[in-house]
Design an enzyme around this catalytic site. Structure first.
Site, PDB file in Angstrom:
ATOM      1  N   PHE A  34     -44.093  23.938  -0.533  1.00 26.48           N
ATOM      2  CA  PHE A  34     -44.131  23.715  -1.981  1.00 26.48           C
ATOM      3  C   PHE A  34     -45.590  23.498  -2.382  1.00 26.48           C
ATOM      4  CE2 PHE A  34     -43.825  21.463  -5.971  1.00 26.48           C
ATOM      5  CZ  PHE A  34     -42.993  22.327  -6.646  1.00 26.48           C
TER       6      PHE A  34
ATOM      7  N   ASP B   9     -43.064  16.184   4.452  1.00 27.03           N
ATOM      8  CA  ASP B   9     -42.569  16.138   3.078  1.00 27.03           C
ATOM      9  C   ASP B   9     -41.044  16.247   3.143  1.00 27.03           C
ATOM     10  OD1 ASP B   9     -41.590  16.831   0.558  1.00 27.03           O
ATOM     11  OD2 ASP B   9     -43.424  17.866  -0.012  1.00 27.03           O
TER      12      ASP B   9
ATOM     13  N   TYR C 107     -35.429  12.264  -7.003  1.00 29.40           N
ATOM     14  CA  TYR C 107     -34.696  12.847  -8.143  1.00 29.40           C
ATOM     15  C   TYR C 107     -33.891  14.084  -7.771  1.00 29.40           C
ATOM     16  CZ  TYR C 107     -39.073  15.540  -8.276  1.00 29.40           C
ATOM     17  OH  TYR C 107     -40.166  16.294  -7.944  1.00 29.40           O
ATOM     18  N   LYS C 108     -33.905  14.479  -6.488  1.00 28.71           N
ATOM     19  CA  LYS C 108     -33.099  15.625  -6.076  1.00 28.71           C
ATOM     20  C   LYS C 108     -31.788  15.115  -5.475  1.00 28.71           C
ATOM     21  CE  LYS C 108     -37.247  18.426  -5.207  1.00 28.71           C
ATOM     22  NZ  LYS C 108     -37.065  19.459  -6.261  1.00 28.71           N
TER      23      LYS C 108
ATOM     24  N   ARG D  10     -31.637  30.649  -5.732  1.00 27.98           N
ATOM     25  CA  ARG D  10     -31.533  29.447  -4.913  1.00 27.98           C
ATOM     26  C   ARG D  10     -30.309  28.653  -5.354  1.00 27.98           C
ATOM     27  NH1 ARG D  10     -36.153  24.794  -4.810  1.00 27.98           N
ATOM     28  NH2 ARG D  10     -35.322  24.570  -6.906  1.00 27.98           N
TER      29      ARG D  10
END
Lengths: 408, 408
Positions: B128, B199, B224-225, B367
């Site tokens: 990312f 990460d 937040y995921k 995705r």
């Protein structure tokens, strides 16, 4: 305007106060007088509903579509634009993101790079420490750089040589409430070829600020004191447009990229103030700022300043026999009154028990903040009376007031 | 367990799913199937009330007293302790603060200082991008340092020489869903004398992680995921206890000071993980994390992992004729499925119109994230069917699906 000498005169002033109608916009503690809005501003009445909507509708139902449908994407800029008129900033010069410390880090690192060959950051020893710590953190990253702390601003000119890259000062001192001459100091700093960075934490929302007229280079500020955005709400930063192209800051998160959604492996800074973005601020926290800025749109800062000076003048007049360290001259005073009192800690605790909430700053200052949107003249009168009574009675000597507790 | 081949078999699996009772803890979109919990997790049912209490009681009535009375002061640590069991961290090794980018900046700068004489940070080109941008930002601060991006992890050993200070990798790739071998890679990095930073954005809450057993040095992650703390909620960082004393990070805000309320002008780092603190996270945003961690206390991550693998296996089996880039081997797969499709953007938009919410990642990946706490087997079945229909009908060719819009 004569300083009131009776509570009735205070009530009369409240009756004609042009800001009085705004008091109903705020949720005040059920009992007592809150004089700590310079630490944590109170809750606006409209905030719970804005937060609820953000949580239940924008997050709960809108989910990822809210990035566009609810305008999330633009919030760091649109909320920045809401703050701009409070600080005299132009279009695209204010960004809401992170906190004061991190924003100062970004700005100060950029400033060091804008002044290659200069290795000193000047600050004032009595500035709020996080600014000094960040200056230490930044200068530690540059070979030969150092942070120099002045004991007094009287020494500023003597230190303003060709080695100074930037000067960081608080517009209003967090302890004493001393207001600095933004225009004059900025000009002196510029004459020495250095960049001027102002910390507006204790002045934004407390008095009119004109960063543009003062030709300020950069500024940082918080939104949770006079602006009432909520505990530890995201901060803001200001960068004069003339500097945008030169800014290279190292907290190069993806929201500061020219094309964040191209997902390219190499960083390319966005144009304008967006290059100060790192990650995106929490949306629940931004909701508090969205709500309070609806109130600030209606506020005349000249009225705020006039009332603020009247409130602090009244409070000081009623306590003239104490050692007040806040300047009596209006042009040198922010919106708080600090009183030196070695036993200030238990005195403040005793006052809190009486419902008057101020705070204490080590080693010996009692601090009382005046927030004209929701503090009345009778509040100031009553608070001074309560302090007189606490001191006269000696009730603060009770053991229970000497225990350390609240982070205030 | 055999992969279901009918919708009835899926319903049968849902009926005996040990995680099914947790679905009622979440507010799902009124209509449709949400397969974007790997971008933004849904709203827990209990969150609005926790946020309301934080706003109205803790802020509105408690004001500054909430620092102690409501436990605000300890939240970065107590919430970190709530995350620790999800990632295999020990006491005092997880801190909640800032976001992924800023936390990685702190860790990576500290890592560079812990490996003087080594000048390379290794990453993977497909990571990312914010991690890569931050590596660029950090190495830009160290004379002679550079960030090197591997085209493939197959090249890792060839690049692991005595010049490498640290390696930064995503545990699960945000696009392909590839899960890396944390234990094996960490060991190889250590053998080269470098520090390993993981990460965890796409693995925390999606599968069991054991940072301690893998002897990981540092890690960052978001909440937040899969963790459902709310849009852009504060992140977390992990630092192995053995490194705490050696950490010197430059974002030296006052909450990382040994005695923040002594207000001393010189910085002195706090002991332990506290020295990673800069400023305090927004309390309204922390409320979302407080709420969701109450749910995570009840979750068995082995059950999550088993269901996650079954859901992704089912989805891939139904779409086996497409170009699936996510590995079929369970040990190499996170909790999402990525499908290469050059016209993926309009296909995803057409799916969203049908109520199946996935997302698109440039240049050509569709995705779909599977979040076992609130995604059922029938959801996975129905979503696959919807995608088959969108492709078979060609409805995605309609002009309205080709407009760029949502930040997803």
């Amino acid at each position: 305007m004569a300083v009131p000498t009776t509570r009735e005169q205070c009530a009369a002033l409240d009756a004609v106060d042009p800001l009085a109608p705004l008091r109903k916009e705020f949720t005040l503690p059920v009992e007592g007088i809150y004089l700590d809005g310079n630490s944590l501003g109170v809750l606006p009445v409209r905030t719970p509903e804005v937060v609820r909507r953000t949580v239940e509708q924008e997050w709960g139902q809108g989910l990822i579509t809210s990035w566009n449908a609810a305008g999330w994407t633009e919030l760091p800029h649109t909320l920045g634009a809401g703050i701009a008129p409070l600080i005299g900033a132009g279009d695209g010069e204010v960004l809401v993101c992170d906190g004061v410390s991190i924003n100062l880090f970004k700005i100060l690192t950029a400033a060091m790079r804008m002044r290659p060959g200069r290795h000193t950051v000047l600050g004032e020893r009595d500035t709020f420490p996080t600014d000094l710590y960040i200056a230490e953190g930044v200068t530690g990253l540059f070979e030969g750089a150092r942070s120099v702390l002045l004991d007094s601003l009287d020494d500023l000119d003597a230190h303003l040589d060709e080695g100074v890259a930037a000067v960081v000062l608080s517009h209003v001192d967090y302890r004493t409430g001393v207001l600095l001459d933004m225009a004059g100091i900025t000009e002196r700093v510029h004459r020495a070829g250095a960049l001027m960075i102002w910390d507006l934490c204790h002045s934004a929302g407390a008095l009119p600020i004109d960063l543009t007229a003062c030709e300020v280079d950069f500024a940082v500020g918080c939104t949770y004191k006079y602006l009432n955005a909520g505990p530890c709400a995201p901060g803001f930063l200001y960068a004069a447009t003339r500097h945008h192209d030169a800014v290279r800051q190292p907290l190069t998160g993806w929201f500061g990229h020219a094309e964040p959604f191209a997902f390219r492996p190499e960083y390319q800074a966005a144009q304008g103030i967006t290059r100060f973005m790192t990650s995106f601020p929490p949306l629940l926290a931004l909701a508090g700022l969205r709500a309070t800025l609806e109130i600030w749109e209606q506020v005349d800062l000249d009225q705020v300043r006039a009332k603020s000076l009247a409130l602090t003048e009244l409070f000081m007049a009623r306590l003239a026999d104490l050692e007040i360290v806040t300047p009596r001259e209006p042009e040198r005073r922010g919106s708080q009154v600090a009183i030196r009192y070695p036993d200030g800690f238990p005195v403040v605790q005793a006052l809190i028990e009486r419902g008057v909430i101020g705070d204490f700053r080590a080693p010996d200052l009692m601090r009382f903040g005046f927030t004209p949107l929701y503090t009345s003249y009778t509040d100031a009168w009553d608070a001074a009376e309560a302090l007189r009574e606490v001191l006269a009675s000696g009730e603060w000597r009770a053991e229970r007031f000497h225990r350390r507790g609240a982070v205030t």
